[in-house]
Design an enzyme around this catalytic site. Sequence first.
Site, PDB file in Angstrom:
ATOM      1  N   LYS A 112       6.727   3.854   6.702  1.00 51.01           N
ATOM      2  CA  LYS A 112       6.590   3.082   7.579  1.00 51.01           C
ATOM      3  C   LYS A 112       7.946   2.253   8.433  1.00 51.01           C
ATOM      4  O   LYS A 112       7.625   2.233   9.593  1.00 51.01           O
ATOM      5  CB  LYS A 112       5.691   1.796   7.155  1.00 51.01           C
ATOM      6  CG  LYS A 112       4.454   1.987   6.396  1.00 51.01           C
ATOM      7  CD  LYS A 112       3.513   2.706   7.193  1.00 51.01           C
ATOM      8  CE  LYS A 112       2.021   2.884   6.624  1.00 51.01           C
ATOM      9  NZ  LYS A 112       2.135   3.685   5.443  1.00 51.01           N
TER      10      LYS A 112
HETATM   11  C1  PLP Z   1       0.837   4.419   4.944  1.00 49.36           C
HETATM   12  C2  PLP Z   1       1.409   5.343   3.756  1.00 49.36           C
HETATM   13  C3  PLP Z   1       0.655   6.763   3.374  1.00 49.36           C
HETATM   14  C4  PLP Z   1      -0.154   7.132   4.358  1.00 49.36           C
HETATM   15  O1  PLP Z   1       0.238   7.567   5.753  1.00 49.36           O
HETATM   16  P1  PLP Z   1      -1.015   7.757   6.785  1.00 49.36           P
HETATM   17  O2  PLP Z   1      -0.147   7.698   8.034  1.00 49.36           O
HETATM   18  O3  PLP Z   1      -1.798   6.270   6.783  1.00 49.36           O
HETATM   19  O4  PLP Z   1      -1.761   8.752   6.519  1.00 49.36           O
HETATM   20  C5  PLP Z   1       1.271   7.276   2.267  1.00 49.36           C
HETATM   21  N1  PLP Z   1       2.263   7.032   1.720  1.00 49.36           N
HETATM   22  C6  PLP Z   1       2.714   5.680   1.629  1.00 49.36           C
HETATM   23  C7  PLP Z   1       3.675   5.321   0.740  1.00 49.36           C
HETATM   24  C8  PLP Z   1       2.374   4.923   2.753  1.00 49.36           C
HETATM   25  O5  PLP Z   1       2.744   3.738   2.884  1.00 49.36           O
END
Ligand code: PLP
Length: 497
Positions: A112
Amino acid sequence: MRLTYQSTRGGESGVTASMAILQGLAKDGGLFMPVEIPKLDVSFETLSGLTYQETAYEVMKLFFADFTEEELKSCISKAYDSKFDTGEIAPLAKVDGAYYLELYHGSTIAFKDMALSILPHLMTVSAKKNKADKEIVILTATSGDTGKAAMAGFADVPGTRIIVFYPKDGVSRIQELQMRTQKGDNTSVVAIRGNFDDAQTGVKRLFGNQALKEELVSKGFQLSSANSINIGRLVPQVVYYVYAYARLLANQELEQGEEINVVVPTGNFGNILAAYFAKKMGLPIKTLVCASNENKVLYDFFTTGTYDKRREFILTSSPSMDILISSNLERLIYLSTGCDGAANAAFMQELAEKGSYTITPAMREFMSDFTGGFATQKENAAAIKNIFDRAGYLIDTHTGVAAAVYKHYRASTGDTAKTVIVSTASPYKFSGSVMEAIAGSEELVGRDEFQIVDDLSRFTGTAIPAAVEEIRSAPVLHNLECDVEKMEETVKNLLGI
Ligand SMILES: *Cc1c(COP(=O)(O)O)cnc(C)c1O
C-alpha cells in the site's frame, strides 16, 4: 485533447484527473475511469535505463494530464525517497525460477505504501489546482494495510484529516498495533464490530449520503478516499509493473518484446487491475493470474462468470485479502461492457440487491487475459515453508497465496512463460502465521507477538524491519470502537459537528 475521467456508472464525465483524485468516488457511486488507457510513449530501451522515479513520471504524466511536469515531479520525489529502505524502491528477487517483485520496502512494510506515499501529495496539489478551500476528510476502510499506510502518508499534512475504519478481529496483531500507535493530530482510527466488507460498504454509504455531505460542506469539510477506488491510488500502482519489466530487460532476463505472466495476491482487485492497465499501456503481459485465499469469490467469478458474494466470510492467515466485495472489479466490468455506464450500473445494482450477478459470454471473452486461482491456508503455509527450505527466501502469507497459486497454475497449464510474483508485505507483518508455517505451531505456544518477531528473526537469520521495532514500545494512542451502524455518528463526533 487532455485525458479526462468518467464514472463507471455513467453519471459523470469530462472530469479532470485532479478533480477525480480530490473527489475519490463519483457522485453516482461509480468509480472514475480514464476515457481511454493511454499508451506508453517511450521505448522499452529508454525505460530500461530509468530509475523508479523517472519511470513513475513516464507513467503518471499520461494519466494525470492536468498536472504540470513540475507538480508531478515534485510529488514523485517527495514520495519515493528515503522512506523506502532501498534505492530501487521496488526490487526484484529471482527465486526458484520466478521473479518476486518486492513491494514492501516502504515505511509501513506493505505494498500500500507504493501508492499511499504519493497520494497525499497528489491530493494537496489537486486541492490547490481546484481552489478547494475546504478541509479534506479522508475516509478509509482497511483490511489492515491501507489504514496504516494512508495515515503515515497523511499524518500532519496541512488541510487534511484522516479517519480509518478497520475490522476489529480481522487484522493481524502487528497491523492493529501499527494503526493504533499512529501519531499525528489529524489521524483517527476506529475498530468496527464487523468484517472488512462491512467497513468498506459503510464508508461507501457515507460517500453516498447527500445530507451528510451537505452538512460537512457547510462546516468546511470535503470528503475524499484513500482506498483503491481512488484513481490516485490505482495509477501509481501501474508504475511498478512497467519498472519491473524494464529491469528484467536491463538485466537481460528477457528478450525484447518477450511476454511475461504476473501473479497477484488479490483482495479488492486494485493491484491486479493496475497490472491490466500496464498491459493496456503496451507492456507485454500474457496472463494475469488472480490469486485468492479461501474467500475465493474472484476465482469463482473467473471460472464461472458469476460473481456471488453470498457466502461465509472466512478469517484467514492472509487478512488483507479477506474480502468478498472486490470494489475495483467494477472497473473491469465497465470496460468489458464497452464502457457502458448503464449496463455496469445494472450489474452493480444486482450485486447490491441480490448479492450476485452473471456477466455475458462476450464480457467473459473480454476478460480472457485473466485467470483465477486460490490457495487454502494449508497450501499457503506449505508454499511459504517450501520456498524458505529450498531457497532460504522468506515470504509473507499474502505472497504465499500467490506462490501456491503459481505452482498450481504452472502444473495445470504447462505455461512456462517467465513470471513475476507480486510480493505484497513483509513477513514480519504476519510473523505468527509465517513462523507457524516454517517452524510449526508448537513454536508459538506461550510466546507473545514480539517474542515471535524475535524468534522469526533468529530462526531465519533475517533482520526485523524498523517499522516493527518502532511499535514495540510505542504508546497506543487510539482506542475507539463502534458498531457499523454508528459510523456516521462516529465521523461527526471526530470532526466535532
Ligand atoms: C491490500 C493487500 C492485498 C490485496 O490487494 P488488492 O489491491 O486489494 O487486491 C494483498 N496483500 C497485501 C499484503 C495487502 O495489503
